[in-house]
Motif scaffolding. Structure first.
Motif, PDB file in Angstrom:
ATOM      1  N   VAL A 193       0.828  -1.209   0.000  1.00  0.00           N
ATOM      2  CA  VAL A 193       0.000   0.000   0.000  1.00  0.00           C
ATOM      3  C   VAL A 193       0.860   1.256   0.000  1.00  0.00           C
TER       4      VAL A 193
ATOM      5  N   PHE B  51      -7.272   4.218   2.972  1.00  0.00           N
ATOM      6  CA  PHE B  51      -5.867   3.861   2.788  1.00  0.00           C
ATOM      7  C   PHE B  51      -4.953   4.723   3.663  1.00  0.00           C
TER       8      PHE B  51
ATOM      9  N   MET C 114      -4.513  -3.046  -5.766  1.00  0.00           N
ATOM     10  CA  MET C 114      -5.065  -1.855  -5.116  1.00  0.00           C
ATOM     11  C   MET C 114      -6.500  -1.591  -5.572  1.00  0.00           C
TER      12      MET C 114
ATOM     13  N   LEU D  72       0.347   3.463  -3.269  1.00  0.00           N
ATOM     14  CA  LEU D  72      -0.846   4.282  -3.069  1.00  0.00           C
ATOM     15  C   LEU D  72      -0.792   5.564  -3.890  1.00  0.00           C
TER      16      LEU D  72
ATOM     17  N   SER E  59      -9.856  -1.409  -3.182  1.00  0.00           N
ATOM     18  CA  SER E  59     -10.727  -0.235  -3.184  1.00  0.00           C
ATOM     19  C   SER E  59     -12.188  -0.624  -3.327  1.00  0.00           C
TER      20      SER E  59
END
Length: 506
Positions: free
Chosen positions: A35, A63, A345, A39, A349
């Motif tokens: 992450v 996040f 990712m 990110l 989400s």
């Protein structure tokens, strides 16, 4: 909460536990590394692809909070033994509901303990699982208010079936109840909104004297499940069609007509358990626990409220791809997923629930506004596995009533008992799940106590520097240049995060 994988029964004594408490270090986990390294790139690429210019704010905040969760430089609690001055530092949690494995596991164990102690009475409980086709899953994720509509129609049909069975046994006014856990995920990190419903295997009723009793019902059969699903699905499709969904109107009308006329695919039995399928919908009711097995009921509640991601299934390939081992896979589908960082990712989400949407819901006699709830739910917390004096020592700020007062309260129960805290204390939950007395000082045998809550970064840095610990949180990587191949972006429609019309999905 704890860096161990096994979960001993809460009935085990603390002296027999072989585990020792260790502060969790999320910055050392592979998920935290993925992450923080991806990110910024993920948000940058999403801002270019998203029509509104960015991901929804609650996903970005999810996040961001996860990257601060459990990091001592962002704040911590000081737990100290007053005798030998031995001290523990406990990092603050982010309380996320989608990404953070630790906070989701805490919520899972807390919810299961609350259901066992304060909601579900000592009766047989059955788990009902209602699953929707892929097209409707994406629609419900696109419009979260439709989740409540689908759940309400399912429970209305289920309660009606229970009432009919109870009236055949001579009960004129049966009372039904259910506790629902809404899950947004599948074992392959796919978006899969479905319902896990814990329902008593019977009904409650009130006699002439005003007392509440429980009447067990016969377990459902495959024929009962087939009738239920053929009653639920047409009503659900008609309601959804009335919600101004022109993209799905023709498909819903043809599907409802085929189910009502019996020309569609028949409900087939799955190889395992009591389960039926019909036009992509499934209804499973093969798991139940008896009224005498409270530990099994709590384990079942934990399963229903489990987090979407398991760290032990996550690994990193030599080529930089993220590997995730699924628990279940469709026929012909791989058991080992290979995902790029952006794809991973994107899947995370899609699993973040929307704000102010309850994932645990109470219905019928278990509802907060039910007039029968106070006479059905347990009036006092059930006995802990520890002796009363030692259990009271774990909660120094709470006042435990004397045995004589407890006996008096049992003999003359109050119609509205006082409500205790919903969330269990940190030490109590660790003791219940892992059978570890974390407040017991191993050096002198004393009791540790909370002495301070440090939330200012400057103060936390001074204390950490004095103790010789790291004062800096792991730095997040900056955004990288986007790849040329658009498929490597990972923001696919099936992730459920792209605001595109539902008609695009097959």
């Amino acid at each position: 909460m704890l860096a161990v994988e096994s979960e001993p029964s809460a009935a085990n004594c603390l002296s027999s536990s072989t585990f020792r408490y260790q502060r969790r270090e999320p910055e050392r986990t592979l998920l935290h590394r993925i992450v923080r390294e991806n990110l910024a790139t993920f948000l940058h690429e999403a801002a270019e692809r998203y029509p509104s210019g960015a991901l929804p704010a609650f996903i970005t905040e999810e996040f961001s909070r996860y990257l601060r969760c459990g990091i001592l430089s962002h704040g911590f609690a000081r737990v100290r033994c007053p005798s030998c001055r031995d001290e523990l530092l406990v990092g603050l949690s982010c309380k996320n509901r989608g990404v953070c494995p630790s906070c989701c596991a805490r919520r899972m164990a807390d919810t299961a303990a609350h259901l066992r102690d304060s909601v579900l009475p000592s009766v047989a409980v059955r788990q009902w699982v209602f699953t929707l086709p892929k097209r409707l899953r994406l629609l419900l994720a696109w419009r979260p208010k439709l989740i409540s509509l689908a759940l309400r129609l399912f429970l209305r049909a289920l309660f009606a079936w229970q009432r009919r069975c109870a009236r055949r046994q001579g009960i004129s006014e049966p009372l039904c109840g259910a506790v629902t856990m809404i899950q947004r995920f599948g074992s392959a990190l796919n978006l899969n909104i479905h319902f896990h419903v814990l329902v008593p295997d019977g009904v409650f009723f009130e006699d002439a004297d005003g007392d509440i009793h429980f009447q067990p019902l016969a377990p459902p059969t495959r024929s009962d499940l087939t009738k239920l699903i053929r009653k639920i699905v047409p009503r659900l499709l008609r309601k959804l069609g009335a919600e101004e969904l022109p993209e799905h109107a023709e498909w819903m009308a043809s599907l409802a007509q085929s189910l009502q006329s019996g020309t569609g695919s028949s409900a087939d039995d799955l190889p395992r358990g009591l389960c039926v399928l019909a036009e992509g919908f499934s209804l499973h009711a093969g798991v139940s626990v008896s009224e005498l097995d409270g530990d099994a009921m709590e384990r079942l509640a934990r399963y229903c409220a489990r987090p979407p991601l398991a760290l032990r299934r996550l690994s990193l390939g030599q080529d930089g791809q993220i590997l995730y081992r699924t628990k279940h896979a469709a026929p012909g589908a791989p058991r080992l997923l290979r995902l790029s960082p952006m794809q991973f990712m994107g899947k995370l989400s899609a699993l973040v629930p929307t704000p102010r949407s309850h994932l645990t819901r109470f219905h019928g006699v278990f509802g907060p506004h039910s007039k029968h709830r106070n006479r059905i739910v347990p009036k006092t917390p059930r006995a802990e596995p520890l002796p009363p004096k030692r259990a009271a020592a774990l909660e120094p700020r709470t006042t435990e009533p004397s045995p004589s007062l407890l006996q008096h309260a049992t003999a003359f129960p109050s119609p509205k008992p006082p409500r205790g805290p919903y969330r269990l204390a940190w030490a109590t939950l660790l003791r219940r799940v892992f059978a570890i007395d974390v407040l017991h000082c191993e050096r002198c045998g004393g009791r540790r106590q909370l002495v301070a809550l440090i939330q200012t970064p400057q103060v936390a840095e001074k204390i950490l520097a004095h103790l010789g610990l790291s004062t800096r949180a792991p730095a997040a990587a900056p955004a990288r240049a986007p790849p040329q191949d658009p498929e490597q972006l990972g923001l696919f429609a099936q992730d459920g995060i792209d605001p595109i019309p539902p008609s695009w999905h097959d």
